[in-house]
Design a protein around this motif. Structure first.
Motif, PDB file in Angstrom:
ATOM      1  N   THR A  27       0.764  -1.294   0.217  1.00 20.18           N
ATOM      2  CA  THR A  27       0.316  -0.305   0.402  1.00 20.18           C
ATOM      3  C   THR A  27       1.016   1.106   0.568  1.00 20.18           C
ATOM      4  N   CYS A  28       0.513   2.598  -0.329  1.00 15.30           N
ATOM      5  CA  CYS A  28       0.923   3.910  -0.355  1.00 15.30           C
ATOM      6  C   CYS A  28       0.872   4.117   0.570  1.00 15.30           C
ATOM      7  N   GLU A  29      -0.037   4.398   1.585  1.00 13.50           N
ATOM      8  CA  GLU A  29      -0.874   5.253   3.069  1.00 13.50           C
ATOM      9  C   GLU A  29      -0.458   4.317   3.561  1.00 13.50           C
ATOM     10  N   PRO A  30      -0.845   4.413   4.962  1.00 12.30           N
ATOM     11  CA  PRO A  30      -1.225   3.340   6.265  1.00 12.30           C
ATOM     12  C   PRO A  30      -1.807   3.259   6.283  1.00 12.30           C
ATOM     13  N   CYS A  76      -3.215   1.830  -3.692  1.00 14.57           N
ATOM     14  CA  CYS A  76      -3.321   3.405  -3.209  1.00 14.57           C
ATOM     15  C   CYS A  76      -4.209   4.646  -3.189  1.00 14.57           C
ATOM     16  N   SER A  77      -3.580   5.753  -3.060  1.00 14.64           N
ATOM     17  CA  SER A  77      -5.020   6.073  -3.500  1.00 14.64           C
ATOM     18  C   SER A  77      -4.830   7.436  -4.741  1.00 14.64           C
ATOM     19  N   GLY A  78      -4.240   7.433  -5.156  1.00 21.80           N
ATOM     20  CA  GLY A  78      -4.382   8.027  -6.743  1.00 21.80           C
ATOM     21  C   GLY A  78      -4.495  10.012  -6.315  1.00 21.80           C
ATOM     22  N   ALA A  79      -5.779  10.442  -7.067  1.00 21.17           N
ATOM     23  CA  ALA A  79      -5.033  11.221  -7.371  1.00 21.17           C
ATOM     24  C   ALA A  79      -4.518  11.909  -7.088  1.00 21.17           C
ATOM     25  N   GLY A  80      -3.451  11.999  -7.879  1.00 23.82           N
ATOM     26  CA  GLY A  80      -1.946  12.680  -7.968  1.00 23.82           C
ATOM     27  C   GLY A  80      -1.670  12.598  -6.792  1.00 23.82           C
ATOM     28  N   LEU A  81      -1.344  12.265  -5.306  1.00 22.21           N
ATOM     29  CA  LEU A  81      -0.839  11.613  -4.491  1.00 22.21           C
ATOM     30  C   LEU A  81       0.490  10.956  -4.333  1.00 22.21           C
ATOM     31  N   GLU A  82       0.500  10.386  -4.782  1.00 23.08           N
ATOM     32  CA  GLU A  82       1.824   9.656  -5.048  1.00 23.08           C
ATOM     33  C   GLU A  82       2.457   9.467  -6.674  1.00 23.08           C
ATOM     34  N   SER A  83       1.960  10.676  -7.412  1.00 21.18           N
ATOM     35  CA  SER A  83       2.841  11.275  -8.565  1.00 21.18           C
ATOM     36  C   SER A  83       4.090  11.469  -8.345  1.00 21.18           C
TER      37      SER A  83
END
Ligand SMILES: [Zn+2]
Length: 298
Positions: A27-30, A76-83
């Motif tokens: 996962t990208c975020e906890p 991952c959340s997406g919406a650019g958070l991890e871009s």
């Protein structure tokens, strides 16, 4: 007699290990690590970021690459958070299961409506949230929708355990609905209260509770607080006497302390997500903690 018992115990342990094909979830975020672990208790779950890290900006370290290389699914959340970092990880991990468009690459933002899309149009390209606010794990209703989305995706990539995922989801939803009811009671006492923030980290919770953001210490989303900007907020903050000035654990909170000193409004430093290695290690505890802290502040 004790010998037979221990033999039976060994046999049954083996049975458990054999039937459960443990998925490896990256996962990208906890918050998504905590939720995925609740929905797939057998899975090996890893989070690329932790509560003391800014999820907008991390380095694509070799340890993260090897974790992604071994993953059956990435959430991952997406919406650019991890871009700023996920594409580099995907490229170097060269794991076909978690490339964009693959069943094993799950971005959650497309399944819910993001807030803050409107405001982003007024800001320049340096804005960190071009697709709306990606910190949507702080809305219990959206989390509920996303639990279903995650379950469906787990069922797709691990069809042998479909029924198990379904049962786990049903139980999870029951507990979650009960929690939502008690959070709603707490929220009703916070409704209408003004609050000052630093970044849009808590916006979904603030919206859900019915509080009102009257100022942001960031001059524009993602731009760190400046002295000039903080000074411009003093008068309004004094006048509207908000319940608190909110910052989160990964932020530099000097500006918030300064504004607090100038206005007498309390500065609350809160976790913006779950702390997988601490006490607030799941989403239920996170909401309990955030709502009780806001309650004390008001
Ligand atoms: Zn953000």
């Amino acid at each position: 007699m004790p010998h037979i018992v221990s033999k039976l115990l060994v046999l049954s342990l083996f049975a458990v290990v054999n039937t459960a094909q443990a998925l490896t979830i990256f996962t990208c975020e906890p918050e998504w690590a905590a939720l995925s672990q609740s929905l797939a208790p057998e899975a090996k779950v890893f989070s690329a970021t932790h509560v003391y890290q800014d999820p907008h900006y991390i380095e694509a370290r070799p340890s993260l690459i090897s974790k992604l290389a071994k993953a059956d699914i990435a959430i991952c959340s997406g919406a650019g958070l991890e871009s700023g970092w996920l594409p580099a990880l995907q490229k170097r991990a060269s794991n076909r299961q978690v490339t964009d468009g693959a069943d094993g690459m799950l971005y959650l933002a497309p399944f819910i409506e993001t807030i803050g899309q409107h405001e982003t149009k007024f800001f320049s390209t340096e804005h960190v949230h071009p697709e709306g606010n990606p910190h949507f794990h702080l809305d219990p209703e959206r989390v509920s929708i996303l639990a279903e989305v995650i379950t469906q995706r787990l069922q797709l990539i691990d069809p042998d355990s479909q029924e198990q995922y379904q049962q786990t989801l049903i139980q999870w939803k029951k507990n979650w609905q009960n929690s939502i009811q008690s959070w709603q009671q707490q929220a009703s006492q916070l409704k209408g209260q003004p609050v000052v923030v630093q970044h849009t980290s808590f916006d979904y919770l603030i919206d859900w509770v019915g509080m009102e953001v009257i100022a942001d210490l960031e001059p524009a989303p993602g731009v760190p607080p400046t002295m000039a900007h903080a000074q411009s907020l003093v008068e309004d903050t004094r006048k509207s006497q908000p319940a608190a000035i909110l910052t989160n654990w990964y932020q530099n909170d000097r500006a918030a302390d300064w504004l607090s000193g100038k206005t007498g409004v309390q500065h609350l430093n809160l976790p913006a997500t779950v702390d997988l290695k601490g006490e607030i290690n799941n989403l239920e505890r996170l909401f309990d903690h955030l709502l009780s802290q806001l309650q004390v502040a008001k």
